[in-house]
Design an enzyme around this catalytic site. Sequence first.
Site, PDB file in Angstrom:
ATOM      1  N   SER A 275       2.567   0.553  -6.888  1.00  0.00           N
ATOM      2  CA  SER A 275       3.342  -0.484  -6.164  1.00  0.00           C
ATOM      3  C   SER A 275       4.537  -0.903  -7.004  1.00  0.00           C
ATOM      4  O   SER A 275       5.593  -1.245  -6.478  1.00  0.00           O
ATOM      5  CB  SER A 275       2.451  -1.692  -5.889  1.00  0.00           C
ATOM      6  OG  SER A 275       1.266  -1.286  -5.238  1.00  0.00           O
TER       7      SER A 275
ATOM      8  N   GLN B 161      -9.351   0.473 -16.244  1.00  0.00           N
ATOM      9  CA  GLN B 161     -10.003  -0.356 -15.230  1.00  0.00           C
ATOM     10  C   GLN B 161     -11.280   0.315 -14.714  1.00  0.00           C
ATOM     11  O   GLN B 161     -12.316  -0.325 -14.558  1.00  0.00           O
ATOM     12  CB  GLN B 161      -9.007  -0.576 -14.089  1.00  0.00           C
ATOM     13  CG  GLN B 161      -9.562  -1.245 -12.861  1.00  0.00           C
ATOM     14  CD  GLN B 161      -8.455  -1.601 -11.883  1.00  0.00           C
ATOM     15  OE1 GLN B 161      -7.670  -2.506 -12.140  1.00  0.00           O
ATOM     16  NE2 GLN B 161      -8.369  -0.907 -10.773  1.00  0.00           N
TER      17      GLN B 161
ATOM     18  N   LEU C  21       0.815  -1.220   0.000  1.00  0.00           N
ATOM     19  CA  LEU C  21       0.000   0.000   0.000  1.00  0.00           C
ATOM     20  C   LEU C  21       0.846   1.267   0.000  1.00  0.00           C
ATOM     21  O   LEU C  21       1.918   1.317   0.601  1.00  0.00           O
ATOM     22  CB  LEU C  21      -0.918  -0.014   1.230  1.00  0.00           C
ATOM     23  CG  LEU C  21      -1.840  -1.233   1.332  1.00  0.00           C
ATOM     24  CD1 LEU C  21      -2.650  -1.183   2.614  1.00  0.00           C
ATOM     25  CD2 LEU C  21      -2.762  -1.346   0.126  1.00  0.00           C
TER      26      LEU C  21
ATOM     27  N   GLN D  18      -5.187 -12.055 -13.483  1.00  0.00           N
ATOM     28  CA  GLN D  18      -5.045 -10.813 -14.253  1.00  0.00           C
ATOM     29  C   GLN D  18      -3.614 -10.595 -14.729  1.00  0.00           C
ATOM     30  O   GLN D  18      -3.316  -9.588 -15.361  1.00  0.00           O
ATOM     31  CB  GLN D  18      -5.561  -9.603 -13.470  1.00  0.00           C
ATOM     32  CG  GLN D  18      -4.676  -9.151 -12.322  1.00  0.00           C
ATOM     33  CD  GLN D  18      -5.313  -8.013 -11.562  1.00  0.00           C
ATOM     34  OE1 GLN D  18      -6.354  -8.178 -10.941  1.00  0.00           O
ATOM     35  NE2 GLN D  18      -4.704  -6.843 -11.599  1.00  0.00           N
TER      36      GLN D  18
ATOM     37  N   GLU E 251       0.324   5.931  -0.730  1.00  0.00           N
ATOM     38  CA  GLU E 251      -0.605   7.054  -0.529  1.00  0.00           C
ATOM     39  C   GLU E 251      -1.789   7.025  -1.501  1.00  0.00           C
ATOM     40  O   GLU E 251      -2.839   7.585  -1.200  1.00  0.00           O
ATOM     41  CB  GLU E 251       0.128   8.399  -0.650  1.00  0.00           C
ATOM     42  CG  GLU E 251       1.067   8.700   0.513  1.00  0.00           C
ATOM     43  CD  GLU E 251       0.345   8.851   1.849  1.00  0.00           C
ATOM     44  OE1 GLU E 251      -0.814   9.298   1.851  1.00  0.00           O
ATOM     45  OE2 GLU E 251       0.940   8.495   2.876  1.00  0.00           O
ATOM     46  N   GLY E 252      -1.613   6.416  -2.675  1.00  0.00           N
ATOM     47  CA  GLY E 252      -2.726   6.295  -3.618  1.00  0.00           C
ATOM     48  C   GLY E 252      -3.834   5.443  -3.010  1.00  0.00           C
ATOM     49  O   GLY E 252      -5.010   5.835  -2.997  1.00  0.00           O
ATOM     50  N   HIS E 253      -3.460   4.293  -2.457  1.00  0.00           N
ATOM     51  CA  HIS E 253      -4.453   3.426  -1.798  1.00  0.00           C
ATOM     52  C   HIS E 253      -5.053   4.160  -0.593  1.00  0.00           C
ATOM     53  O   HIS E 253      -6.259   4.109  -0.354  1.00  0.00           O
ATOM     54  CB  HIS E 253      -3.791   2.138  -1.283  1.00  0.00           C
ATOM     55  CG  HIS E 253      -3.150   1.296  -2.336  1.00  0.00           C
ATOM     56  ND1 HIS E 253      -1.787   1.140  -2.443  1.00  0.00           N
ATOM     57  CD2 HIS E 253      -3.684   0.531  -3.334  1.00  0.00           C
ATOM     58  CE1 HIS E 253      -1.509   0.328  -3.446  1.00  0.00           C
ATOM     59  NE2 HIS E 253      -2.633  -0.053  -4.009  1.00  0.00           N
TER      60      HIS E 253
HETATM   61  P1  AMP Z   1      -3.660  -1.944  -6.934  1.00  0.00           P
HETATM   62  O1  AMP Z   1      -3.271  -2.365  -5.553  1.00  0.00           O
HETATM   63  O2  AMP Z   1      -2.531  -1.451  -7.762  1.00  0.00           O
HETATM   64  O3  AMP Z   1      -4.543  -2.952  -7.631  1.00  0.00           O
HETATM   65  O4  AMP Z   1      -4.580  -0.672  -6.751  1.00  0.00           O
HETATM   66  C1  AMP Z   1      -5.716  -0.679  -5.917  1.00  0.00           C
HETATM   67  C2  AMP Z   1      -6.508   0.584  -6.144  1.00  0.00           C
HETATM   68  O5  AMP Z   1      -5.682   1.717  -5.866  1.00  0.00           O
HETATM   69  C3  AMP Z   1      -6.959   0.737  -7.599  1.00  0.00           C
HETATM   70  O6  AMP Z   1      -8.271   1.271  -7.619  1.00  0.00           O
HETATM   71  C4  AMP Z   1      -5.958   1.714  -8.167  1.00  0.00           C
HETATM   72  O7  AMP Z   1      -6.451   2.465  -9.245  1.00  0.00           O
HETATM   73  C5  AMP Z   1      -5.709   2.605  -6.956  1.00  0.00           C
HETATM   74  N1  AMP Z   1      -4.443   3.318  -7.109  1.00  0.00           N
HETATM   75  C6  AMP Z   1      -3.225   2.797  -7.430  1.00  0.00           C
HETATM   76  N2  AMP Z   1      -2.304   3.773  -7.556  1.00  0.00           N
HETATM   77  C7  AMP Z   1      -2.946   4.947  -7.323  1.00  0.00           C
HETATM   78  C8  AMP Z   1      -2.542   6.314  -7.313  1.00  0.00           C
HETATM   79  N3  AMP Z   1      -1.291   6.684  -7.559  1.00  0.00           N
HETATM   80  N4  AMP Z   1      -3.485   7.251  -7.032  1.00  0.00           N
HETATM   81  C9  AMP Z   1      -4.771   6.892  -6.782  1.00  0.00           C
HETATM   82  N5  AMP Z   1      -5.210   5.612  -6.771  1.00  0.00           N
HETATM   83  C10 AMP Z   1      -4.320   4.650  -7.028  1.00  0.00           C
END
Ligand code: AMP
Length: 280
Positions: free
Chosen positions: A185, A152, A32, A60, A34-36
Site C-alpha cells: 500500500s 510479522q 487493497l 503499530q 493484488e497481494g491482499h
Molecule cells: P497490510 O494491509 O499491509 O497490513 O497487509 C495485510 C496482509 O496482506 C498482510 O498479511 C500482508 O503481509 C499481506 N500483503 C501485503 N503485501 C503483500 C504482497 N505484496 N504479497 C502478498 N501479501 C501481501
Amino acid sequence: MKLIKSINLMQRVIKDLKKQYTIGFVPTMGFLHEGHISLIKSARKETEKVIVSIFINPIQFNDKKDFNKYPKNIQKDIKILEQENVDYVFLPQSTKIYPQNFCTYINIENLFSKLCGKSRQGHFQGVATIVLKLFNIIHPNIAYFGQKDAQQTIIIKKMVKDLNVDVKIKILSTIRENSGLALSSRNTHLSNLEKQQALCLYQSLKKAKDLMKKGIRKSNIIKDEMQKIISQFKNAKIDYIAIVNSQNLEDVDFVQNKDLIALAVKIGNTRLIDNIICNF
Ligand code: AMP
C-alpha cells in the site's frame, strides 16, 4: 457482502456462523492490492465464509505522521471485496478497539527487538496485540498472511503456538509487479523515479539468490554484494540487510536452506521491506 462496524455484532454473527461453517480470515489495513487479493482468493477456496477486516491499527505506528498519511480508499476497497465474493467486511472503530482504559499488550521480547523492530519501536507489539484481538473476535479456522511481512508472520505463528490460539496460520507468497517490486500500500507514496529506485530491493535479493546458486554461503559476502547494489542509488538509505534463522531471527554466519534474507530500505521518505526464504 455485509459490512460490520460493531465488535459486539461481529461476535454475535460469528457465533452463529461457526455452528455451520469454516471461517477464513484476512486481516488488512485497507488500500487493497493484488497481494491482499491473493490472500482473499485462497480464503475463498479453502473456507466457507470469508471475513476481511480493514483497520489501520494506530498502536503499530511509532510515527504519528506515518499513521496520518497511511493511504485509504474505503469505497474502492469495498468494490474489490465485493468482486472477490467476500462474505463480511469488519471495519471496527479505533475508539472501540482501544477504549480509554486499554492496557493489555502482547510481548515476544526476542522476536520484537530484531530486524524491523529495531527502528520501529513498539511496532510488533501493536501488530501482535491487534491480531490477537481480531482472532478473539472472529475465531477463524484459518487466517491468511503474506510472506512480504516476514517478521510479522514469524511473530504471529509464535504467538499462536505459545498462547494455544486455535487457528491455522497460512502464509502466502509475496505478489510482485512485473518489475519485481513487491506490492505494498505504501508504494503509492513513491514518485515514478522513486519506483524505479525501489527496484534495488528486489535486485539485491536476486543478487543474493545468484550468489547462493554459485555456492556462496558466507552471509557477510552476500550482504556486502546486496549493499553494493543498493548503494548505487543515492536516494536509497539502508535500514538493515539481514540473513537470519527464520524461527528465531538470529543472525547466521553461513546461510542454510529456509534461512531468511530480509531488508528494509528507505527510498526518499518511504520505508520499504522485502525478503526471500533461502532455497537451494
Ligand atoms: P497490510 O494491509 O499491509 O497490513 O497487509 C495485510 C496482509 O496482506 C498482510 O498479511 C500482508 O503481509 C499481506 N500483503 C501485503 N503485501 C503483500 C504482497 N505484496 N504479497 C502478498 N501479501 C501481501
